[in-house]
Design a protein around this motif. Structure first.
Motif: not given
Length: 110
Positions: A22-42
């Protein structure tokens, strides 16, 4: 013949796997929602897929049922296809606009 849980899995409680995933998934969701770089979102989407893989493998080992591990292999195959297609798209976007910022993708409209 009764299947037994491996000794390593038995020493770590299932709640620890759930908390970690759940911590890994939450970090992933926060990264997708807050980042602008396509590679980081990926990379954050891949992190979310890996969190699901951890849960499937943990539940599969605790129940001594290989079905969860079979799903892990399917998810890994989908993730490999996503990497191939996604990186190809990101490279083409970078060639067109010389940036991987997702806010600049409106330049690609007709």
């Amino acid at each position: 013949m009764e299947q037994t849980i491996p000794e390593v899995i038995r020493t770590i409680p299932l709640q620890h796997y759930i908390f970690f995933a759940s911590a890994l998934f939450s970090i992933g969701v926060l990264g997708v929602l807050s980042r602008r770089n396509a590679i980081i979102i990926f990379m954050c989407v891949e992190l979310m897929l890996n969190a699901v893989n951890v849960l499937l493998a943990a539940f599969s080992a605790y129940r001594a049922d290989p079905n969860g591990q079979v799903f892990v292999f399917f998810i890994m195959a989908v993730a490999a296809a996503e990497v191939a297609v996604g990186l190809g798209i990101i490279v083409m976007i970078y060639r067109n606009i010389q940036n991987t910022d997702v806010n600049l993708l409106d330049r690609l409209k007709w």
